[in-house]
Design an enzyme around this catalytic site. Structure first.
Site, PDB file in Angstrom:
ATOM      1  N   HIS A  41      -8.913   0.595   6.174  1.00  0.00           N
ATOM      2  CA  HIS A  41      -7.544   0.911   6.620  1.00  0.00           C
ATOM      3  C   HIS A  41      -7.903   1.648   7.952  1.00  0.00           C
ATOM      4  O   HIS A  41      -8.738   2.512   7.731  1.00  0.00           O
ATOM      5  CB  HIS A  41      -6.974   1.230   5.548  1.00  0.00           C
ATOM      6  CG  HIS A  41      -5.196   1.431   5.859  1.00  0.00           C
ATOM      7  ND1 HIS A  41      -4.999   2.207   6.746  1.00  0.00           N
ATOM      8  CD2 HIS A  41      -4.392   0.780   5.748  1.00  0.00           C
ATOM      9  CE1 HIS A  41      -3.490   1.964   6.963  1.00  0.00           C
ATOM     10  NE2 HIS A  41      -3.084   0.778   6.348  1.00  0.00           N
ATOM     11  N   SER A  64       4.266  -2.806  10.450  1.00  0.00           N
ATOM     12  CA  SER A  64       5.789  -2.947  10.275  1.00  0.00           C
ATOM     13  C   SER A  64       6.512  -4.024  10.107  1.00  0.00           C
ATOM     14  O   SER A  64       7.311  -4.534  10.756  1.00  0.00           O
ATOM     15  CB  SER A  64       6.215  -2.465  11.849  1.00  0.00           C
ATOM     16  OG  SER A  64       5.700  -1.037  12.007  1.00  0.00           O
ATOM     17  N   ASN A 113       0.771  -1.049  -0.058  1.00  0.00           N
ATOM     18  CA  ASN A 113      -0.134  -0.034   0.137  1.00  0.00           C
ATOM     19  C   ASN A 113       0.728   1.403  -0.107  1.00  0.00           C
ATOM     20  O   ASN A 113       1.487   1.672   1.164  1.00  0.00           O
ATOM     21  CB  ASN A 113      -0.862   0.095   1.061  1.00  0.00           C
ATOM     22  CG  ASN A 113      -1.703   1.410   1.490  1.00  0.00           C
ATOM     23  OD1 ASN A 113      -1.753   1.860   0.694  1.00  0.00           O
ATOM     24  ND2 ASN A 113      -2.235   1.240   2.534  1.00  0.00           N
ATOM     25  N   GLU A 151      -6.150   4.006   8.715  1.00  0.00           N
ATOM     26  CA  GLU A 151      -5.879   5.529   8.496  1.00  0.00           C
ATOM     27  C   GLU A 151      -7.248   6.003   8.072  1.00  0.00           C
ATOM     28  O   GLU A 151      -7.753   7.193   8.444  1.00  0.00           O
ATOM     29  CB  GLU A 151      -4.785   5.757   7.592  1.00  0.00           C
ATOM     30  CG  GLU A 151      -3.428   5.753   8.330  1.00  0.00           C
ATOM     31  CD  GLU A 151      -2.193   5.100   7.211  1.00  0.00           C
ATOM     32  OE1 GLU A 151      -2.588   5.236   6.056  1.00  0.00           O
ATOM     33  OE2 GLU A 151      -1.185   4.809   7.899  1.00  0.00           O
ATOM     34  N   GLU A 179      -4.478  -5.940  11.348  1.00  0.00           N
ATOM     35  CA  GLU A 179      -3.507  -4.869  11.114  1.00  0.00           C
ATOM     36  C   GLU A 179      -3.789  -4.072  12.767  1.00  0.00           C
ATOM     37  O   GLU A 179      -4.471  -2.810  12.952  1.00  0.00           O
ATOM     38  CB  GLU A 179      -3.624  -3.741  10.306  1.00  0.00           C
ATOM     39  CG  GLU A 179      -3.633  -4.159   8.944  1.00  0.00           C
ATOM     40  CD  GLU A 179      -2.853  -3.135   7.958  1.00  0.00           C
ATOM     41  OE1 GLU A 179      -1.858  -3.321   7.503  1.00  0.00           O
ATOM     42  OE2 GLU A 179      -3.696  -2.059   7.748  1.00  0.00           O
ATOM     43  N   LYS A 208       0.180   4.313  -0.076  1.00  0.00           N
ATOM     44  CA  LYS A 208      -0.585   5.389   0.583  1.00  0.00           C
ATOM     45  C   LYS A 208      -0.350   6.673  -0.345  1.00  0.00           C
ATOM     46  O   LYS A 208      -0.384   6.574  -1.611  1.00  0.00           O
ATOM     47  CB  LYS A 208      -0.023   5.668   1.903  1.00  0.00           C
ATOM     48  CG  LYS A 208      -0.126   4.292   2.757  1.00  0.00           C
ATOM     49  CD  LYS A 208       0.290   4.663   4.190  1.00  0.00           C
ATOM     50  CE  LYS A 208       0.153   3.089   4.753  1.00  0.00           C
ATOM     51  NZ  LYS A 208       0.191   3.229   6.123  1.00  0.00           N
TER      52      LYS A 208
HETATM   53  C1  PEP Z   1      -0.097  -0.116   6.579  1.00  0.00           C
HETATM   54  O1  PEP Z   1      -0.140   0.897   6.488  1.00  0.00           O
HETATM   55  O2  PEP Z   1      -1.356  -0.997   6.402  1.00  0.00           O
HETATM   56  C2  PEP Z   1       0.980  -0.818   7.140  1.00  0.00           C
HETATM   57  C3  PEP Z   1       0.905  -2.059   7.507  1.00  0.00           C
HETATM   58  O3  PEP Z   1       1.996   0.095   7.299  1.00  0.00           O
HETATM   59  P1  PEP Z   1       3.539  -0.343   7.823  1.00  0.00           P
HETATM   60  O4  PEP Z   1       3.872  -1.635   7.257  1.00  0.00           O
HETATM   61  O5  PEP Z   1       4.317   0.720   7.626  1.00  0.00           O
HETATM   62  O6  PEP Z   1       3.352  -0.434   9.310  1.00  0.00           O
END
Ligand code: PEP
Length: 269
Positions: A120, A231, A34, A122, A192, A36
């Site tokens: 998501h 992460s 993703n 966010e 997540e 973003k």
């Molecule tokens: C995400 O935004 O879905 C995500 C997993 O970000 P990151 O891998 O940077 O934690």
């Protein structure tokens, strides 16, 4: 589910094991990047070229890139006939109409998207998308013949107060109520934990496995792919992918670094 005739009488152990293997084969590993709101034409071209140069042609993992909408044309041209496919970061719950700034499922399908992320964290936090909104978006993705990637996960406060599974169960429950469990045959779930996304803190493989097993238990005999996101990096991916209910990863930061991205795809192979 249709019972094969060879299972309609009392099955032998070997037959049951064959069925389990067939179910697992269906859960091909999946890695979704993703992007973003990152990138520009130059950055995207360099990143995709680096990814494709490093790509291991033996790799069987299904790999999806979700760029910002303005770069769909560029990404489709650059990934060409490579194993990478395109996905979208969100969708309108409506099919068409006066919804300024929104993008419909049919438009995403026209653009050769195969997957669409919904829910998501966010968007839940910053665009105030509720569980009900997420369920409508999940339905819109499937109406367009695309595959929703439903993101669910608890905040740090919810985990620390011992409510993680309750929160995740409720998020999932909204979509199950709206779409039915069978809809998950053609869906992906991404666990997540909000505290792990973009923070550098990863759930341990055991913490993630506990939640993935819980999600799978809520879905009964339907067994979609369940990705872990939060992460994931080249150094921790292999351990996560070894867990029995983790079928791949949803990546943020690591999807913007070719070496990391390809190493994670290799770990999923
Ligand atoms: C995400 O935004 O879905 C995500 C997993 O970000 P990151 O891998 O940077 O934690």
């Amino acid at each position: 589910m249709l019972i094969p005739t060879w299972l309609s009488s009392a099955p032998a152990l070997g037959e049951v094991l064959l069925l389990i293997k067939a179910t697992n084969t269906k859960r091909k590993k999946l890695v979704i990047g993703n992007w973003k709101m990152h990138g520009d034409r130059q950055f995207n071209a360099t990143l995709l070229s680096d990814i494709l140069t490093r790509w291991n042609s033996e790799n069987q993992v299904e790999t999806v890139i979700c760029p910002p909408y303005p770069y769909f044309q560029q990404v489709i041209e650059l990934i060409g006939a490579s194993p990478l496919v395109m996905g979208a970061q969100t969708i309108s719950e409506h099919d068409s109409g006066a919804f300024t700034g929104e993008i419909s499922g049919q438009m995403l399908s026209d653009w050769q998207c195969r997957y669409v992320i919904v829910g998501h964290n966010e968007r839940r936090r910053m665009q105030h998308e509720s569980d009900a909104d997420v369920a409508l978006k999940f339905l819109a993705v499937q109406r367009a013949g695309l595959i929703p990637v439903l993101c669910i996960g608890e905040s740090l406060e919810q985990r620390e107060s011992g409510n993680a599974l309750e929160v995740i169960g409720a998020q999932l429950g909204h979509v199950i109520n709206a779409a039915g469990i069978a809809a998950f045959e053609n869906a992906v779930v991404a666990y997540e934990p909000v505290w792990a996304v973009g923070t550098g803190k990863t759930a341990t493989p055991e913490q993630a496995q506990e939640v993935h097993a819980f999600i799978r238990s809520r879905l009964g005999s339907v067994s979609p792919r369940i990705l872990y996101g939060g992460s994931v990096k080249a150094h921790n991916a292999a351990q996560l992918f070894q867990m029995p209910d983790i079928d791949g990863a949803l990546l943020g930061g690591a999807s913007l670094v070719a070496e990391e991205f390809v190493a994670i795809c290799n770990a999923a192979n």
